[in-house]
Design a protein around this motif. Structure first.
Motif, PDB file in Angstrom:
ATOM      1  N   LYS A 282      -2.298  -6.668   5.576  1.00 27.19           N
ATOM      2  CA  LYS A 282      -1.228  -5.784   5.434  1.00 27.19           C
ATOM      3  C   LYS A 282       0.151  -6.291   4.205  1.00 27.19           C
ATOM      4  O   LYS A 282      -0.063  -5.123   4.081  1.00 27.19           O
ATOM      5  CB  LYS A 282      -0.584  -5.552   7.026  1.00 27.19           C
ATOM      6  N   HIS A 283      -0.354  -6.573   3.738  1.00 20.85           N
ATOM      7  CA  HIS A 283       0.370  -7.105   2.866  1.00 20.85           C
ATOM      8  C   HIS A 283       0.135  -6.193   2.051  1.00 20.85           C
ATOM      9  O   HIS A 283       0.659  -6.302   0.543  1.00 20.85           O
ATOM     10  CB  HIS A 283       0.000  -8.777   2.764  1.00 20.85           C
ATOM     11  N   LEU A 284      -1.414  -6.179   1.881  1.00 22.37           N
ATOM     12  CA  LEU A 284      -1.292  -4.589   0.923  1.00 22.37           C
ATOM     13  C   LEU A 284      -1.395  -3.516   0.852  1.00 22.37           C
ATOM     14  O   LEU A 284      -1.198  -2.839   0.032  1.00 22.37           O
ATOM     15  CB  LEU A 284      -3.119  -5.080   0.329  1.00 22.37           C
ATOM     16  N   HIS A 285      -0.934  -3.136   2.182  1.00 26.77           N
ATOM     17  CA  HIS A 285      -0.758  -1.679   2.471  1.00 26.77           C
ATOM     18  C   HIS A 285       0.527  -1.064   1.917  1.00 26.77           C
ATOM     19  O   HIS A 285       1.557  -1.603   2.032  1.00 26.77           O
ATOM     20  CB  HIS A 285      -0.607  -1.621   4.254  1.00 26.77           C
ATOM     21  N   GLY A 286       0.757   0.212   0.722  1.00 22.87           N
ATOM     22  CA  GLY A 286       1.703   0.292   0.103  1.00 22.87           C
ATOM     23  C   GLY A 286       1.766  -0.005  -0.891  1.00 22.87           C
ATOM     24  O   GLY A 286       2.970   0.440  -1.514  1.00 22.87           O
ATOM     25  N   ARG A 287       1.111  -0.754  -1.407  1.00 24.60           N
ATOM     26  CA  ARG A 287       2.046  -1.750  -3.141  1.00 24.60           C
ATOM     27  C   ARG A 287       0.803  -1.286  -3.510  1.00 24.60           C
ATOM     28  O   ARG A 287      -0.713  -1.376  -3.765  1.00 24.60           O
ATOM     29  CB  ARG A 287       1.077  -3.651  -2.402  1.00 24.60           C
TER      30      ARG A 287
END
Length: 524
Positions: free
Chosen positions: A179-184
């Motif tokens: 999730k740390h990559l979502h939207g990044r």
């Protein structure tokens, strides 16, 4: 690794007869790959001695074969040697043209099969191929020179580079899917929601092509193994404090587990944290050894014993009582490998990662991914050495013939190339399982597979390193020149056989997991 591109300059058009007239001290020309070099003033500065250049087969002659039997092609591309180039032979063209930066190698088996023309793969999609192409160009143009410089001088990787990687989302991508990559915004316009372990494999394998093992660990190796416990088990307070600064390259983190008394025997650690009577803090005492990035880390993800059993504490360097000393290993000090001591360090209770008493579970949860990353690295590093060997055996002559004309050399190449191909195939199969399993399923079904893969892949590295030195001879033991990448690999390949669990421990782990799954009715 592609060589720097040769700058174009105005050259005289000359014949071989023209060159042949310049064969005396003070007036010396030679031909290398259809280009004419004036060595008249350079001869007395020649590192190999002046007299060798006046050999009758070199002075005023075509010295191409002799040159490439002694020197890397990149030597000709250095500015000092470019200035010696005065002309080109009429009607002839250079045959040795360096690959463009970021391009794929045309040498057989130099690239994994999925990257080789005329072959196919069920695993890699358009986004993986786009990422590979763009990231290789980034590595070749932005990281390679920094890597070689830091590997040589032992200084930590440039902060500016790490921060640029942070801005481009590369640091975050190295942490794997999540999730740390979502939207990044990520490098090569990869979508965070589609990012999988094959994307991470691409990034990891492209980085190790630099042939700079110490720098590779220095390039946020501590982040890759030290940040996951915070991301997966840390409180929101710890996540808010640590994750973004580390991913941005503003702060640095390392994993502090190994001790002089406890390496693979994690539960044998002696570092102890005593909880205060009011429960507000812990007093941490002990030491950790071989801690990657420890010399410049701001945070130490630290495993320790407590009255509850085991815990993982996030220790800040500025808590006081934290001291780091450089450990000089067989690779460069650019990795920042440290001996860390904790002397009555006061750690607030809210810097416990997860819960006190669950430390071992947190530590073990990290191992699968760490070992898989090491498999990605050591397998691709071995392949890079195979490419060096194929090039060297084609251009080096012994007893009047190229090395690859000898059956014993071809047999060695066949053996190690076969092992590299098999290792990559197993790695890709395991990676596919990772992409289709939950985290719990990975721990249940893949711990043994990854352990066996790592144990075996470092045995492959051993065979590659051993054969490479034998084929390169003395050059394979020399830190500069033709065999420098072989020397570096032979000196450092053993790290992956020890870090993250030794070969023997992991081989046993793989079999023990298999034995637990043996059906009771399985009889001969």
């Amino acid at each position: 690794m592609a060589a720097p591109q040769q700058q174009k300059k105005e050259l005289k058009v000359l014949s071989r007869d023209d060159v042949g007239k310049h064969n005396k001290p003070g007036d010396l020309w030679i031909v290398i790959d259809a280009k004419v070099y004036d060595l008249s003033k350079f001869a007395e500065l020649h590192p190999g001695g002046e007299s060798v250049l006046y050999d009758e087969e070199i002075a005023g002659q075509d010295a191409t074969e002799t040159f490439f039997g002694l020197h890397l092609h990149e030597v000709l591309l250095r500015p000092a040697y470019q200035r010696l180039m005065i002309g080109e032979i009429k009607g002839e063209e250079s045959k040795v043209v360096p690959d463009e930066l970021g391009s794929r190698s045309k040498v057989p088996y130099a690239e994994p099969m999925w990257l080789t023309d005329n072959y196919f793969s069920p695993y890699f999609k358009e986004s993986h191929r786009r990422l590979q192409k763009e990231f290789r160009a980034y590595v070749d143009t932005m990281i390679y020179e920094v890597a070689q410089r830091c590997e040589a001088n032992g200084k930590r990787p440039d902060v500016e580079l790490l921060q640029d990687m942070g801005k481009k989302g590369i640091n975050a991508m190295r942490m794997g899917p999540g999730k740390h990559l979502h939207g990044r915004k990520l490098f090569a316009d990869v979508k965070g929601e589609e990012f999988d372990y094959f994307h991470e494999l691409v990034i990891t394998q492209e980085l190790v092509r630099m042939g700079a093992r110490g720098f590779g660990d220095g390039l946020n190796g501590g982040m890759v193994i030290g940040l996951p416990p915070v991301m997966n088990f840390g409180s929101q307070k710890l996540k808010d404090e640590v994750i973004e600064p580390v991913l941005n390259g503003e702060k640095y983190i390392c994993l502090a587990i190994s001790e002089a008394f406890a390496g693979s025997d994690v539960m044998g650690m002696r570092t102890f944290a005593q909880k205060s009577e009011d429960g507000s803090h812990y007093i941490l005492n002990g030491s950790k050894k071989w801690i990657t990035n420890g010399m410049f880390a701001d945070y130490f993800t630290t495993a320790c014993k407590t009255d509850e059993g085991y815990a993982v504490l996030l220790v800040r360097r500025d808590f006081g009582g934290v001291e780091t000393k450089q450990i000089r290993t067989s690779y460069s000090t650019t990795a920042g490998t440290a001996y860390v001591t904790f002397d009555n360090v006061k750690v607030p209770a809210d810097y416990v990662i997860g819960e006190d008493g669950l430390g071992i579970q947190i530590v073990l949860s990290n191992f699968n991914h760490e070992r898989w990353v090491m498999c990605c690295s050591t397998i691709r590093s071995s392949r890079a050495i195979c490419e060096q060997l194929l090039k060297w055996s084609a251009q080096r002559k012994a007893f009047g013939k190229p090395l690859n004309s000898q059956a014993v050399v071809r047999a060695k190449l066949a053996s190690i190339i076969s092992q590299c191909e098999a290792a990559q195939t197993w790695l890709e199969s395991v990676t596919y399982q990772m992409c289709n399993m939950t985290y719990k399923q990975q721990a249940l079904f893949l711990a043994g597979q990854v352990a066996l893969l790592k144990s075996w892949s470092t045995r492959v590295s051993h065979d590659v390193a051993d054969n490479a030195v034998n084929i390169f001879g003395g050059r394979g033991l020399t830190k500069t020149g033709m065999g420098r990448f072989v020397e570096e690999f032979h000196r450092t390949y053993k790290f992956d056989a020890v870090l993250g669990g030794s070969e023997e421990i992991l081989a046993d782990l793989g079999i023990r997991q298999a034995l637990r799954m043996m059906p009771e009715n399985a009889k001969l």
